[in-house]
Scaffold this motif. Structure first.
Motif, PDB file in Angstrom:
ATOM      1  N   PRO A  25       0.798  -1.229   0.000  1.00  0.00           N
ATOM      2  CA  PRO A  25       0.000   0.000   0.000  1.00  0.00           C
ATOM      3  C   PRO A  25       0.832   1.282   0.000  1.00  0.00           C
ATOM      4  N   GLY A  26       2.068   1.198   0.396  1.00  0.00           N
ATOM      5  CA  GLY A  26       2.934   2.374   0.401  1.00  0.00           C
ATOM      6  C   GLY A  26       3.197   2.932  -0.991  1.00  0.00           C
ATOM      7  N   VAL A  27       2.994   2.118  -2.042  1.00  0.00           N
ATOM      8  CA  VAL A  27       3.223   2.609  -3.405  1.00  0.00           C
ATOM      9  C   VAL A  27       2.113   3.546  -3.862  1.00  0.00           C
ATOM     10  N   GLY A  28       0.999   3.544  -3.154  1.00  0.00           N
ATOM     11  CA  GLY A  28      -0.132   4.401  -3.513  1.00  0.00           C
ATOM     12  C   GLY A  28      -0.971   3.773  -4.614  1.00  0.00           C
ATOM     13  N   LEU A  29      -2.101   4.381  -4.836  1.00  0.00           N
ATOM     14  CA  LEU A  29      -3.029   3.896  -5.862  1.00  0.00           C
ATOM     15  C   LEU A  29      -3.341   5.074  -6.764  1.00  0.00           C
ATOM     16  N   ASP A  30      -2.470   5.286  -7.730  1.00  0.00           N
ATOM     17  CA  ASP A  30      -2.566   6.448  -8.601  1.00  0.00           C
ATOM     18  C   ASP A  30      -3.396   6.100  -9.833  1.00  0.00           C
ATOM     19  N   LEU A  31      -4.713   6.226  -9.690  1.00  0.00           N
ATOM     20  CA  LEU A  31      -5.629   5.977 -10.798  1.00  0.00           C
ATOM     21  C   LEU A  31      -6.589   7.157 -10.904  1.00  0.00           C
ATOM     22  N   PRO A  32      -6.917   7.570 -12.121  1.00  0.00           N
ATOM     23  CA  PRO A  32      -7.938   8.618 -12.244  1.00  0.00           C
ATOM     24  C   PRO A  32      -9.284   8.030 -11.836  1.00  0.00           C
ATOM     25  N   LEU A  33     -10.024   8.761 -10.995  1.00  0.00           N
ATOM     26  CA  LEU A  33     -11.299   8.252 -10.500  1.00  0.00           C
ATOM     27  C   LEU A  33     -12.468   9.040 -11.082  1.00  0.00           C
ATOM     28  N   ASP A  34     -13.564   8.345 -11.279  1.00  0.00           N
ATOM     29  CA  ASP A  34     -14.831   8.940 -11.698  1.00  0.00           C
ATOM     30  C   ASP A  34     -15.784   8.776 -10.519  1.00  0.00           C
ATOM     31  N   MET A  35     -15.931   9.839  -9.723  1.00  0.00           N
ATOM     32  CA  MET A  35     -16.742   9.773  -8.505  1.00  0.00           C
ATOM     33  C   MET A  35     -18.089  10.469  -8.683  1.00  0.00           C
ATOM     34  N   ARG A  36     -18.570  10.606  -9.911  1.00  0.00           N
ATOM     35  CA  ARG A  36     -19.826  11.311 -10.173  1.00  0.00           C
ATOM     36  C   ARG A  36     -21.051  10.540  -9.717  1.00  0.00           C
ATOM     37  N   ILE A  62      -7.028  10.963   3.724  1.00  0.00           N
ATOM     38  CA  ILE A  62      -6.514  10.213   4.877  1.00  0.00           C
ATOM     39  C   ILE A  62      -5.288   9.424   4.404  1.00  0.00           C
ATOM     40  N   PRO A  63      -4.132   9.663   4.997  1.00  0.00           N
ATOM     41  CA  PRO A  63      -2.925   8.982   4.520  1.00  0.00           C
ATOM     42  C   PRO A  63      -2.952   7.470   4.769  1.00  0.00           C
ATOM     43  N   CYS A  64      -2.256   6.773   3.918  1.00  0.00           N
ATOM     44  CA  CYS A  64      -2.091   5.329   4.071  1.00  0.00           C
ATOM     45  C   CYS A  64      -1.485   5.056   5.443  1.00  0.00           C
ATOM     46  N   GLY A  65      -2.061   4.106   6.156  1.00  0.00           N
ATOM     47  CA  GLY A  65      -1.577   3.759   7.489  1.00  0.00           C
ATOM     48  C   GLY A  65      -2.291   4.496   8.609  1.00  0.00           C
ATOM     49  N   ALA A  66      -3.117   5.484   8.265  1.00  0.00           N
ATOM     50  CA  ALA A  66      -3.865   6.245   9.268  1.00  0.00           C
ATOM     51  C   ALA A  66      -5.335   5.826   9.218  1.00  0.00           C
ATOM     52  N   ALA A 108      -7.415  -6.873   7.084  1.00  0.00           N
ATOM     53  CA  ALA A 108      -6.219  -7.225   6.294  1.00  0.00           C
ATOM     54  C   ALA A 108      -5.610  -5.969   5.645  1.00  0.00           C
ATOM     55  N   LEU A 109      -6.457  -5.106   5.108  1.00  0.00           N
ATOM     56  CA  LEU A 109      -5.957  -3.884   4.470  1.00  0.00           C
ATOM     57  C   LEU A 109      -5.286  -2.977   5.501  1.00  0.00           C
ATOM     58  N   LEU A 110      -5.930  -2.784   6.641  1.00  0.00           N
ATOM     59  CA  LEU A 110      -5.348  -1.912   7.669  1.00  0.00           C
ATOM     60  C   LEU A 110      -4.072  -2.502   8.259  1.00  0.00           C
ATOM     61  N   ASP A 111      -4.044  -3.816   8.450  1.00  0.00           N
ATOM     62  CA  ASP A 111      -2.822  -4.461   8.960  1.00  0.00           C
ATOM     63  C   ASP A 111      -1.669  -4.270   7.994  1.00  0.00           C
TER      64      ASP A 111
END
Length: 181
Positions: free
Chosen positions: A85-96, A112-116, A173-176
């Motif tokens: 998860p530290g690499v980030g998820l750099d995808l363009p999002l469509d939140m409409r 909210i930062p990764c890990g928080a 699992a994601l938060l861990d």
């Protein structure tokens, strides 16, 4: 007497179409879907057919087209994010595809930062709605872009894990995984 002709049948355009594909990840099957604007859904589950049905419920008025080639890179990016998860998820999002309030909640979640983590009540206060924790939870449940809109980072007032659209075990699992970066 003048006769009126029926309007021509509407022809679907690119904005009516959503492409999707299903891949595997460390936390189960992942369905990624993309509109002309960006990723409009990341769904997680254990059954590909159920994921496709969920996508249909999210976008009942759209044409859904399975297109593995078009979504290959997105699926790889999502799987890599789940593992690291530290690499980030750099995808363009469509939140409409949310109400204005849901979009406000989702925008805050993306900050909210990764890990928080953040508590439902704190997120509601941040939006100027101190009694809006339940509305925030509802907005999280409506989120169809798992990981891209990290609603897994929202916890109860006592810090414990609460409902997650894709299962509390996946949330844990994601938060861990994020806690190790």
């Amino acid at each position: 007497m003048q006769t009126q002709m029926a309007p021509p049948a509407s022809v679907p355009n690119a904005f009516d179409t959503i492409s999707y594909a299903i891949g595997e990840s460390a936390i189960g099957d992942v369905l990624a879907a993309r509109s002309q604007i960006g990723v409009c859904a990341i769904l997680i589950g254990s059954d590909a057919d159920a994921l496709e049905r969920d996508l249909g419920h999210c976008f009942p008025d759209k044409i859904l087209v399975e297109d593995e080639a078009a979504l290959r890179d997105d699926l790889a990016t999502i799987a890599r994010f789940i593992q690291m998860p530290g690499v980030g998820l750099d995808l363009p999002l469509d939140m409409r595809h949310g109400t204005p309030f849901q979009q406000q909640v989702w925008d805050v979640l993306r900050s909210i930062p990764c890990g928080a983590t953040i508590r439902y009540t704190a997120l509601a206060r941040r939006l100027g709605q101190p009694n809006g924790a339940r509305a925030v939870a509802t907005a999280c449940a409506a989120n169809a872009i798992a990981l891209g809109i990290p609603c897994h980072r929202v916890v109860r007032a006592d810090g414990s894990l609460a409902g997650y659209r894709w299962g509390v075990e996946r949330k844990r699992a994601l938060l861990d995984k994020e806690a190790t970066i």
